[in-house]
Enzyme design. Sequence first.
Site, short mmCIF file in Angstrom:
data_model
loop_
_atom_site.label_atom_id
_atom_site.label_comp_id
_atom_site.label_asym_id
_atom_site.label_seq_id
_atom_site.Cartn_x
_atom_site.Cartn_y
_atom_site.Cartn_z
N ASP A 86 4.50 -6.39 2.72
CA ASP A 86 3.61 -7.26 3.50
C ASP A 86 4.29 -8.59 3.78
OD1 ASP A 86 1.58 -5.39 3.48
OD2 ASP A 86 0.66 -6.19 1.66
N ARG A 105 -1.96 -4.98 -4.83
CA ARG A 105 -3.21 -5.68 -4.50
C ARG A 105 -4.41 -4.97 -5.10
NH1 ARG A 105 -3.19 -5.87 1.80
NH2 ARG A 105 -2.05 -3.94 1.43
N ASP A 139 -5.85 -10.10 -1.40
CA ASP A 139 -4.76 -11.04 -1.61
C ASP A 139 -5.15 -12.41 -1.08
OD1 ASP A 139 -4.33 -11.09 1.17
OD2 ASP A 139 -2.79 -9.53 1.08
N TYR A 153 7.71 -4.52 -9.58
CA TYR A 153 7.28 -5.74 -8.91
C TYR A 153 6.99 -6.83 -9.93
CZ TYR A 153 6.21 -2.61 -4.95
OH TYR A 153 6.27 -1.68 -3.95
#
Length: 307
Positions: free
Chosen positions: A44, A189, A86, A72
Amino acid sequence: MTSSGRTSGILLLDKPRGLTSHDVVARTRRAAGTRKVGHAGTLDPMATGLLILGLNSSTRLLTYVVGLDKQYDATIRLGAATTTDDAEGEITVRAEAGVVDALQHAAVEAALAQLTGDVLQRPSSVSAIKVDGKRAYARVREGEEVVLKARPVTIAAIDLLATRPGLDGESPVLDLDVRVTCSSGTYIRAIARDLGEALDVGGHLTALRRTRIGPFGLDRAHELEHLDPQNDLLPPAQVAAELFSVALLDAAQAADLRNGKKIPFDGAAGTTFAAVDPEADLIGLFEVRNGLTKVLVNFPADETGAA
């Protein structure tokens, strides 16, 4: 063209915040002078970190990269939920006064543990998943309420690195720095959203950085601002060797395989091998069936560095 004559290879890039993955592909096309550029795994615009690109015939390797496990580093904000799960969305729910301050470290750890393992995860409604031929995020932007079906994913670990109490405006929040190791298809998310729901305080993601895809780490990535495709390309043979067992072929075997012939090979049936010629160039990928090679994909010699 590089000094070795190579025009095909894999680029490891550190995507900056604010750019789409398509933006990065477009810049790479211009820098490399080729239209044939693809990527393995979208990030994103708010996310940063490892983006793997393939140039020319090496785009064929991306098929084998997309499904690799990923890691991540992320920041989850507890105390508010948003429309997008988010920080780019509008806040829909805020925790009542005192609820966030009362959160116990043990409760947070226990809730994170419940989200790990082989789980069914409901993707964020603003994901790129198609619903009746249209991206979910496009439907959300048009005002539709989208609830996607849960999908099986594997979240190997969610390591809590730090907790930081703070304020979002005048509302108390608790920021969690976490490291997530997961299968392809996992939405970070959604982890933030589900954690907030489990603790009854709301949650959303405020930062996301992809640090690893399979054997490829962020420490090997190049900055987009200083991208030099001529020198930054990883040779396809090197990449294939990090993904598969390697079969070193002699000149005659290499020629036969490049010409589509099946050659005898003593290897485990069903195993994917990377075929490399005497010049250390990638010929292609093959499987062994009944003692013979079955080519899965070939690579043009003029793109991989062979003279």
